[in-house]
Design a protein around this motif. Structure first.
Motif, PDB file in Angstrom:
ATOM      1  N   VAL A   1     -15.819 -10.191  22.940  1.00 44.76           N
ATOM      2  CA  VAL A   1     -16.186  -8.787  23.104  1.00 44.76           C
ATOM      3  C   VAL A   1     -17.689  -8.661  23.324  1.00 44.76           C
ATOM      4  O   VAL A   1     -18.153  -7.980  24.248  1.00 44.76           O
ATOM      5  N   SER A   2     -18.485  -9.333  22.483  1.00 46.20           N
ATOM      6  CA  SER A   2     -19.948  -9.285  22.601  1.00 46.20           C
ATOM      7  C   SER A   2     -20.418  -9.778  23.958  1.00 46.20           C
ATOM      8  O   SER A   2     -21.302  -9.177  24.578  1.00 46.20           O
ATOM      9  N   ALA A   3     -19.838 -10.883  24.427  1.00 48.72           N
ATOM     10  CA  ALA A   3     -20.256 -11.465  25.705  1.00 48.72           C
ATOM     11  C   ALA A   3     -20.016 -10.493  26.853  1.00 48.72           C
ATOM     12  O   ALA A   3     -20.844 -10.351  27.753  1.00 48.72           O
ATOM     13  N   ASN A   4     -18.894  -9.804  26.826  1.00 52.76           N
ATOM     14  CA  ASN A   4     -18.595  -8.837  27.876  1.00 52.76           C
ATOM     15  C   ASN A   4     -19.491  -7.612  27.783  1.00 52.76           C
ATOM     16  O   ASN A   4     -19.916  -7.070  28.804  1.00 52.76           O
ATOM     17  N   LEU A   5     -19.805  -7.181  26.574  1.00 56.94           N
ATOM     18  CA  LEU A   5     -20.722  -6.053  26.407  1.00 56.94           C
ATOM     19  C   LEU A   5     -22.105  -6.408  26.941  1.00 56.94           C
ATOM     20  O   LEU A   5     -22.765  -5.581  27.581  1.00 56.94           O
ATOM     21  N   LEU A   6     -22.539  -7.628  26.676  1.00 58.65           N
ATOM     22  CA  LEU A   6     -23.841  -8.066  27.178  1.00 58.65           C
ATOM     23  C   LEU A   6     -23.878  -8.108  28.704  1.00 58.65           C
ATOM     24  O   LEU A   6     -24.941  -7.925  29.311  1.00 58.65           O
ATOM     25  N   GLU A   7     -22.724  -8.358  29.308  1.00 58.62           N
ATOM     26  CA  GLU A   7     -22.633  -8.389  30.768  1.00 58.62           C
ATOM     27  C   GLU A   7     -22.492  -6.990  31.362  1.00 58.62           C
ATOM     28  O   GLU A   7     -22.385  -6.826  32.568  1.00 58.62           O
ATOM     29  N   GLY A   8     -22.476  -5.971  30.488  1.00 65.10           N
ATOM     30  CA  GLY A   8     -22.407  -4.597  30.976  1.00 65.10           C
ATOM     31  C   GLY A   8     -21.016  -4.004  31.051  1.00 65.10           C
ATOM     32  O   GLY A   8     -20.844  -2.867  31.507  1.00 65.10           O
ATOM     33  N   ASN A   9     -20.005  -4.761  30.600  1.00 63.73           N
ATOM     34  CA  ASN A   9     -18.640  -4.254  30.608  1.00 63.73           C
ATOM     35  C   ASN A   9     -18.393  -3.454  29.329  1.00 63.73           C
ATOM     36  O   ASN A   9     -17.850  -3.957  28.352  1.00 63.73           O
ATOM     37  N   GLN A  10     -18.793  -2.193  29.334  1.00 64.87           N
ATOM     38  CA  GLN A  10     -18.724  -1.367  28.134  1.00 64.87           C
ATOM     39  C   GLN A  10     -17.296  -0.955  27.780  1.00 64.87           C
ATOM     40  O   GLN A  10     -17.048  -0.465  26.676  1.00 64.87           O
ATOM     41  N   ASN A  11     -16.368  -1.154  28.692  1.00 62.83           N
ATOM     42  CA  ASN A  11     -14.978  -0.762  28.434  1.00 62.83           C
ATOM     43  C   ASN A  11     -14.088  -1.960  28.128  1.00 62.83           C
ATOM     44  O   ASN A  11     -12.867  -1.878  28.270  1.00 62.83           O
TER      45      ASN A  11
ATOM     46  N   GLU B   1     -32.102   1.237  18.123  1.00 66.97           N
ATOM     47  CA  GLU B   1     -30.883   2.007  17.902  1.00 66.97           C
ATOM     48  C   GLU B   1     -29.735   1.112  17.458  1.00 66.97           C
ATOM     49  O   GLU B   1     -28.940   1.485  16.594  1.00 66.97           O
ATOM     50  N   HIS B   2     -29.647  -0.063  18.054  1.00 64.63           N
ATOM     51  CA  HIS B   2     -28.578  -0.989  17.674  1.00 64.63           C
ATOM     52  C   HIS B   2     -28.735  -1.428  16.220  1.00 64.63           C
ATOM     53  O   HIS B   2     -27.765  -1.416  15.452  1.00 64.63           O
TER      54      HIS B   2
ATOM     55  N   VAL C   1     -19.330  -3.310  16.222  1.00 61.12           N
ATOM     56  CA  VAL C   1     -19.057  -1.987  15.668  1.00 61.12           C
ATOM     57  C   VAL C   1     -20.249  -1.058  15.889  1.00 61.12           C
ATOM     58  O   VAL C   1     -20.077   0.132  16.187  1.00 61.12           O
ATOM     59  N   ALA C   2     -21.454  -1.584  15.768  1.00 63.15           N
ATOM     60  CA  ALA C   2     -22.656  -0.764  15.939  1.00 63.15           C
ATOM     61  C   ALA C   2     -22.692  -0.138  17.323  1.00 63.15           C
ATOM     62  O   ALA C   2     -23.106   1.022  17.487  1.00 63.15           O
ATOM     63  N   PHE C   3     -22.266  -0.884  18.330  1.00 62.28           N
ATOM     64  CA  PHE C   3     -22.341  -0.386  19.701  1.00 62.28           C
ATOM     65  C   PHE C   3     -21.497   0.870  19.909  1.00 62.28           C
ATOM     66  O   PHE C   3     -21.845   1.732  20.728  1.00 62.28           O
ATOM     67  N   ASP C   4     -20.407   1.002  19.162  1.00 62.63           N
ATOM     68  CA  ASP C   4     -19.536   2.160  19.323  1.00 62.63           C
ATOM     69  C   ASP C   4     -20.275   3.471  19.067  1.00 62.63           C
ATOM     70  O   ASP C   4     -19.900   4.514  19.616  1.00 62.63           O
ATOM     71  N   SER C   5     -21.325   3.425  18.247  1.00 59.86           N
ATOM     72  CA  SER C   5     -22.021   4.655  17.872  1.00 59.86           C
ATOM     73  C   SER C   5     -23.068   5.092  18.899  1.00 59.86           C
ATOM     74  O   SER C   5     -23.556   6.217  18.842  1.00 59.86           O
ATOM     75  N   TYR C   6     -23.437   4.180  19.833  1.00 59.82           N
ATOM     76  CA  TYR C   6     -24.450   4.583  20.817  1.00 59.82           C
ATOM     77  C   TYR C   6     -24.072   4.210  22.256  1.00 59.82           C
ATOM     78  O   TYR C   6     -24.896   4.298  23.167  1.00 59.82           O
ATOM     79  N   LYS C   7     -22.823   3.825  22.478  1.00 65.30           N
ATOM     80  CA  LYS C   7     -22.421   3.337  23.806  1.00 65.30           C
ATOM     81  C   LYS C   7     -22.532   4.397  24.893  1.00 65.30           C
ATOM     82  O   LYS C   7     -22.616   4.054  26.080  1.00 65.30           O
ATOM     83  N   ASN C   8     -22.523   5.672  24.513  1.00 68.61           N
ATOM     84  CA  ASN C   8     -22.671   6.733  25.515  1.00 68.61           C
ATOM     85  C   ASN C   8     -24.134   7.031  25.820  1.00 68.61           C
ATOM     86  O   ASN C   8     -24.433   7.843  26.701  1.00 68.61           O
ATOM     87  N   LEU C   9     -25.042   6.351  25.096  1.00 65.44           N
ATOM     88  CA  LEU C   9     -26.472   6.608  25.275  1.00 65.44           C
ATOM     89  C   LEU C   9     -27.232   5.436  25.874  1.00 65.44           C
ATOM     90  O   LEU C   9     -28.253   5.621  26.538  1.00 65.44           O
ATOM     91  N   ASP C  10     -26.739   4.217  25.632  1.00 66.27           N
ATOM     92  CA  ASP C  10     -27.501   3.038  26.045  1.00 66.27           C
ATOM     93  C   ASP C  10     -26.565   1.860  26.224  1.00 66.27           C
ATOM     94  O   ASP C  10     -25.404   1.892  25.801  1.00 66.27           O
ATOM     95  N   SER C  11     -27.063   0.797  26.844  1.00 66.77           N
ATOM     96  CA  SER C  11     -26.288  -0.427  27.007  1.00 66.77           C
ATOM     97  C   SER C  11     -26.389  -1.264  25.738  1.00 66.77           C
ATOM     98  O   SER C  11     -27.255  -1.044  24.890  1.00 66.77           O
TER      99      SER C  11
END
Length: 462
Positions: A192-202, A259-260, A242-252
């Protein structure tokens, strides 16, 4: 070699398996032999609390007896460290070569079999860690199949151990299960982390429905588990996601930003029931941020949050120290004027040797690969950027050994120095980061203190 090691436990019989618990030892013994020692002692700890330091004899052996040791996970440290498991009245013997620490570590004596099992599981996990980044490009189900096959193979190792009917307490079996389960949980979170780092927020919407099923099994409050490396490592990565869920609509997704870190610390406080685990996770998150801090205001805000979340007064004082020192390394401030010693054995101040824009990189002889790499990179950059000076500073406490290595690897003896008052200087310069590199202008003002000389983007900063 085995007969030589047995001498350490002279005076009582030593049985090299766990099938029997009967022997002549009255207490619990921990001993061993260190090949190519890095110091003259080893450190033993229990639940991350210092237990004792044990001196090596002239043959690089050590022996420790304690009649009151409790069953559980202990830590053996000799520069590097490894965890091991003890029952009362075990007689456990280590054999380790520091040149290849983990791979060479073997156990014998009463208590050996369970620790050799833990070591085998640890090494299998290290193999996964070395390869797993190549698996992140797989489709979710392919990745899941891959890590599940590894998990099955590791469980077979445990079943093989059980089938031999070695003595195993309920607590030890739980320890193995924690290692097996939370390593597997970690592998899923890393995808999950690796994909988030690549910009795949979904990415979570693309996963098979059972990919994150482990999240329903997480124990957020177990005091026995908190000392297990697998458990803590999973928790740290889980809270990043889990932290990313709280700011995913604001930042990568960025584990290093303010913020992270703030979101992560709030999630840790909200979800973690065990006080010691909560404080450790909070301390780790705050330290990671502050060590890479470039903004005084944000750093002070984060410290205030940490102070309100943590209940450990020692951690709060330590974090205040880190805050104070990292602020001094923020660009625009003058580099701390620590004392350094040259190859001529003359003491100087760091600021006194800065005559033009300077790159200051640090190294230790404990990492041969690193010090060769940074010196080679400095040599290359010195030719490309003659307007800069490149200074190497050693962070060890043995002058003759440093001098011998520095004279061998350096192409410019006038750029080699060693920290004089090592504990004080390391504290002031926050040398918790082995790759610490500081770039200053001709007046000693810091330009950048958060990029390693070996970083691919380093030249862009010059």
């Amino acid at each position: 070699m085995y007969k030589l090691l047995l001498i350490l436990f002279s005076g009582f019989s030593l049985v090299s398996c766990d099938k029997t618990r009967s022997h002549k030892a009255n207490g619990t013994y921990i001993g061993g032999i260190i090949e190519n020692p890095r110091s003259d002692y080893v450190i033993l700890s229990f639940n991350e609390t210092f237990l004792d330091s044990v001196a090596l004899d002239k043959n690089n052996r050590f022996l420790y007896r304690n009649d009151t040791l409790k069953e559980g996970v202990y830590t053996f440290k000799h520069r590097e460290y490894q965890r091991f498991y003890i029952y009362p009245k075990d007689s456990l013997l280590f054999h380790v070569n520091t040149i290849d620490f983990d791979e060479s570590l073997k156990y014998s004596g009463i208590g050996a079999q369970k620790n050799n099992l833990l070591m085998q599981l640890f090494l299998e996990d290290e193999k996964v860690q070395a390869e797993i980044s190549d698996w992140f490009d797989l489709e979710p189900q392919e990745y899941l199949d891959k890590v599940d096959s590894v998990a099955v193979a590791r469980k077979k190792l445990y079943q093989k151990y059980i089938s031999k009917q070695y003595f195993s307490s309920k607590a030890f079996k739980n320890t193995v299960k924690v290692n097996l389960n939370y390593d597997e949980y970690l592998w899923r979170e890393l995808y999950v982390s690796a994909n988030l780092l690549e910009g795949n927020q979904n990415i979570k919407e693309e996963l098979p429905k059972d990919f994150l099923k482990h999240r329903k099994k997480i124990d957020f409050g177990n005091d026995l588990k908190r000392s297990h490396y697998s458990y803590y490592r999973f928790m740290d990565n889980y809270f990043n996601n889990v932290a990313f869920d709280s700011y995913k609509n604001l930042d990568s997704f960025d584990r290093g930003n303010f913020e992270h870190t703030r979101a992560k610390m709030k999630a840790v406080k909200r979800l973690t029931h065990n006080e010691a685990l909560r404080n450790k996770l909070l301390s780790g998150a705050a330290t990671d941020y502050l060590l890479h801090n470039t903004n005084t205001n944000k750093a002070e805000q984060l410290f205030d949050l940490f102070k309100n979340c943590s209940t450990n007064e020692e951690d709060i004082l330590e974090m205040l120290h880190i805050l104070d020192q990292t602020i001094k390394l923020i660009p625009g401030n003058k580099i701390p004027n620590v004392q350094i010693v040259g190859l001529d054995n003359q003491t100087r101040t760091l600021q006194s040797i800065i005559k033009k824009p300077t790159v200051i990189y640090f190294w230790t002889y404990e990492s041969t690969k690193h010090y060769r790499e940074v010196h080679e990179k400095a040599k290359d950059l010195r030719e490309k950027h003659p307007d800069y000076n490149f200074i190497a500073i050693n962070a060890d406490d043995h002058f003759r050994k440093w001098k011998r290595i520095a004279e061998t690897i350096s192409t410019d003896k006038n750029t080699e120095y060693q920290l004089d008052n090592l504990p004080s200087a390391k504290s002031v310069l926050i040398l918790d980061l082995p790759e610490r590199t500081i770039i200053v202008d001709s007046h000693g003002k810091i330009i950048n203190a958060n990029i390693a000389i070996t970083d691919m983007a380093f030249e862009d900063v010059l």
